[in-house]
Design a protein around this motif. Structure first.
Motif, PDB file in Angstrom:
ATOM      1  N   ASP A  47     -63.533  58.676  75.814  1.00  0.00           N
ATOM      2  CA  ASP A  47     -64.449  58.945  76.924  1.00  0.00           C
ATOM      3  C   ASP A  47     -64.661  60.444  77.122  1.00  0.00           C
ATOM      4  O   ASP A  47     -65.773  60.889  77.431  1.00  0.00           O
ATOM      5  CB  ASP A  47     -63.910  58.325  78.213  1.00  0.00           C
ATOM      6  N   LEU A  48     -63.594  61.219  76.961  1.00  0.00           N
ATOM      7  CA  LEU A  48     -63.725  62.662  77.134  1.00  0.00           C
ATOM      8  C   LEU A  48     -64.643  63.259  76.074  1.00  0.00           C
ATOM      9  O   LEU A  48     -65.515  64.088  76.375  1.00  0.00           O
ATOM     10  CB  LEU A  48     -62.348  63.321  77.071  1.00  0.00           C
TER      11      LEU A  48
ATOM     12  N   ASP B  19     -66.955  61.666  74.419  1.00  0.00           N
ATOM     13  CA  ASP B  19     -68.313  61.188  74.685  1.00  0.00           C
ATOM     14  C   ASP B  19     -68.985  62.053  75.756  1.00  0.00           C
ATOM     15  O   ASP B  19     -70.156  62.437  75.616  1.00  0.00           O
ATOM     16  CB  ASP B  19     -68.270  59.726  75.140  1.00  0.00           C
ATOM     17  N   LEU B  20     -68.237  62.372  76.813  1.00  0.00           N
ATOM     18  CA  LEU B  20     -68.778  63.235  77.864  1.00  0.00           C
ATOM     19  C   LEU B  20     -69.074  64.625  77.315  1.00  0.00           C
ATOM     20  O   LEU B  20     -70.108  65.227  77.626  1.00  0.00           O
ATOM     21  CB  LEU B  20     -67.783  63.324  79.022  1.00  0.00           C
ATOM     22  N   PHE B  21     -68.173  65.136  76.492  1.00  0.00           N
ATOM     23  CA  PHE B  21     -68.356  66.467  75.908  1.00  0.00           C
ATOM     24  C   PHE B  21     -69.597  66.522  75.014  1.00  0.00           C
ATOM     25  O   PHE B  21     -70.386  67.472  75.078  1.00  0.00           O
ATOM     26  CB  PHE B  21     -67.107  66.841  75.104  1.00  0.00           C
TER      27      PHE B  21
ATOM     28  N   THR C  88     -77.683  59.673  80.758  1.00  0.00           N
ATOM     29  CA  THR C  88     -77.923  58.846  79.582  1.00  0.00           C
ATOM     30  C   THR C  88     -78.758  59.609  78.572  1.00  0.00           C
ATOM     31  O   THR C  88     -79.511  60.525  78.916  1.00  0.00           O
ATOM     32  CB  THR C  88     -78.659  57.554  79.959  1.00  0.00           C
TER      33      THR C  88
ATOM     34  N   TYR D 125     -72.229  64.275  74.821  1.00  0.00           N
ATOM     35  CA  TYR D 125     -73.507  63.735  75.286  1.00  0.00           C
ATOM     36  C   TYR D 125     -73.811  64.014  76.753  1.00  0.00           C
ATOM     37  O   TYR D 125     -74.893  63.673  77.231  1.00  0.00           O
ATOM     38  CB  TYR D 125     -73.554  62.226  75.013  1.00  0.00           C
ATOM     39  N   GLY D 126     -72.880  64.614  77.488  1.00  0.00           N
ATOM     40  CA  GLY D 126     -73.166  65.027  78.849  1.00  0.00           C
ATOM     41  C   GLY D 126     -73.034  63.926  79.872  1.00  0.00           C
ATOM     42  O   GLY D 126     -72.493  62.853  79.613  1.00  0.00           O
ATOM     43  N   ALA D 127     -73.582  64.198  81.061  1.00  0.00           N
ATOM     44  CA  ALA D 127     -73.375  63.319  82.208  1.00  0.00           C
ATOM     45  C   ALA D 127     -74.497  62.317  82.425  1.00  0.00           C
ATOM     46  O   ALA D 127     -74.360  61.414  83.242  1.00  0.00           O
ATOM     47  CB  ALA D 127     -73.210  64.167  83.472  1.00  0.00           C
TER      48      ALA D 127
ATOM     49  N   PRO E  66     -59.393  60.877  81.582  1.00  0.00           N
ATOM     50  CA  PRO E  66     -60.065  59.825  80.820  1.00  0.00           C
ATOM     51  C   PRO E  66     -59.451  59.698  79.435  1.00  0.00           C
ATOM     52  O   PRO E  66     -58.707  60.573  78.984  1.00  0.00           O
ATOM     53  CB  PRO E  66     -61.512  60.322  80.745  1.00  0.00           C
TER      54      PRO E  66
ATOM     55  N   MET F  19     -61.945  71.488  79.231  1.00  0.00           N
ATOM     56  CA  MET F  19     -62.096  70.189  79.885  1.00  0.00           C
ATOM     57  C   MET F  19     -60.786  69.408  79.845  1.00  0.00           C
ATOM     58  O   MET F  19     -60.344  68.836  80.850  1.00  0.00           O
ATOM     59  CB  MET F  19     -63.205  69.381  79.202  1.00  0.00           C
TER      60      MET F  19
END
Length: 218
Positions: free
Chosen positions: A202-203, A205-207, A213, A209-211, A198, A185
């Motif tokens: 943020d990166l 967090d995306l890794f 909520t 917890y995904g896309a 990002p 990523m």
């Protein structure tokens, strides 16, 4: 010293940097450069190799405390890797944009007859004939497979950050799979032409917890 001095000049000028510029920045006679490197091509190739070296990055990742929360560990590692990837992109991008290819004789700048033998420095330059600290590390080209080995070493270093979760049995994938995904990523998001990557927070967090909520995921 020569390589460290040359790297920021390469980032600014690419292959158009001259050995005279390097000598002035390093405070040495220009001929001293050619006692360490056969020509400018070899110096630039050594700079590429130095930019790719991941040892310091791996050491920084290994120093991250495993007592910190997982997200904090990964953010710190991502910040370290982002700086490393940016450095690689800056150096290699500047060289490629100015036409440099390792081993291409058209980019070489061999010393003029009076350069390699001249001991007349400009004011403030060193006249020492002692080998510089660059001599042991100067190399004509990155070793075959060096980039792949560096990548695998980076993934292994990242995988170590998941050890507390391995012990707790809370991982859904193996540490190597997770480290590979995070590294992938990060490197893709740093590719030229894409919007700015990002932040590390943020990166991660995306890794993690995904896309969608967390409420929707549950």
């Amino acid at each position: 010293m020569i390589i460290r001095t040359t790297l920021p000049l390469v980032a600014e000028f690419g292959a158009k940097v001259t050995t005279a510029q390097v000598a002035r920045a390093a405070g040495i006679a220009e001929g001293t450069i050619f006692r360490v490197f056969a020509d400018k091509d070899e110096l630039l190739t050594a700079c590429m190799s130095e930019a790719l070296q991941p040892d310091a990055v791996h050491a920084d990742i290994a120093a991250i405390s495993l007592d910190a929360p997982l997200a904090d560990r990964l953010v710190e590692a991502t910040e370290t890797l982002s700086a490393y990837v940016t450095r690689i992109g800056t150096i290699t991008g500047a060289l490629h944009a100015t036409g440099f290819r390792p081993g291409d004789p058209s980019t070489s700048e061999a010393p003029a007859p009076d350069e390699s033998t001249s001991d007349t420095p400009t004011p403030g330059q060193s006249t020492s004939d002692e080998p510089t600290s660059d001599a042991p590390t100067a190399r004509p080209a990155p070793p075959p497979g060096g980039r792949e080995r560096a990548m695998m070493g980076t993934i292994a270093a990242l995988a170590e950050l998941f050890e507390p979760e391995v012990a707790a049995g809370t991982l859904r994938r193996s540490p190597t799979e997770l480290a590979t995904a995070l590294f992938g990523m990060l490197t893709v998001l740093h590719r030229p032409g894409l919007p700015g990557p990002p932040s590390a927070t943020d990166l991660v967090d995306l890794f993690l917890y995904g896309a969608v909520t967390r409420e929707e995921k549950s």
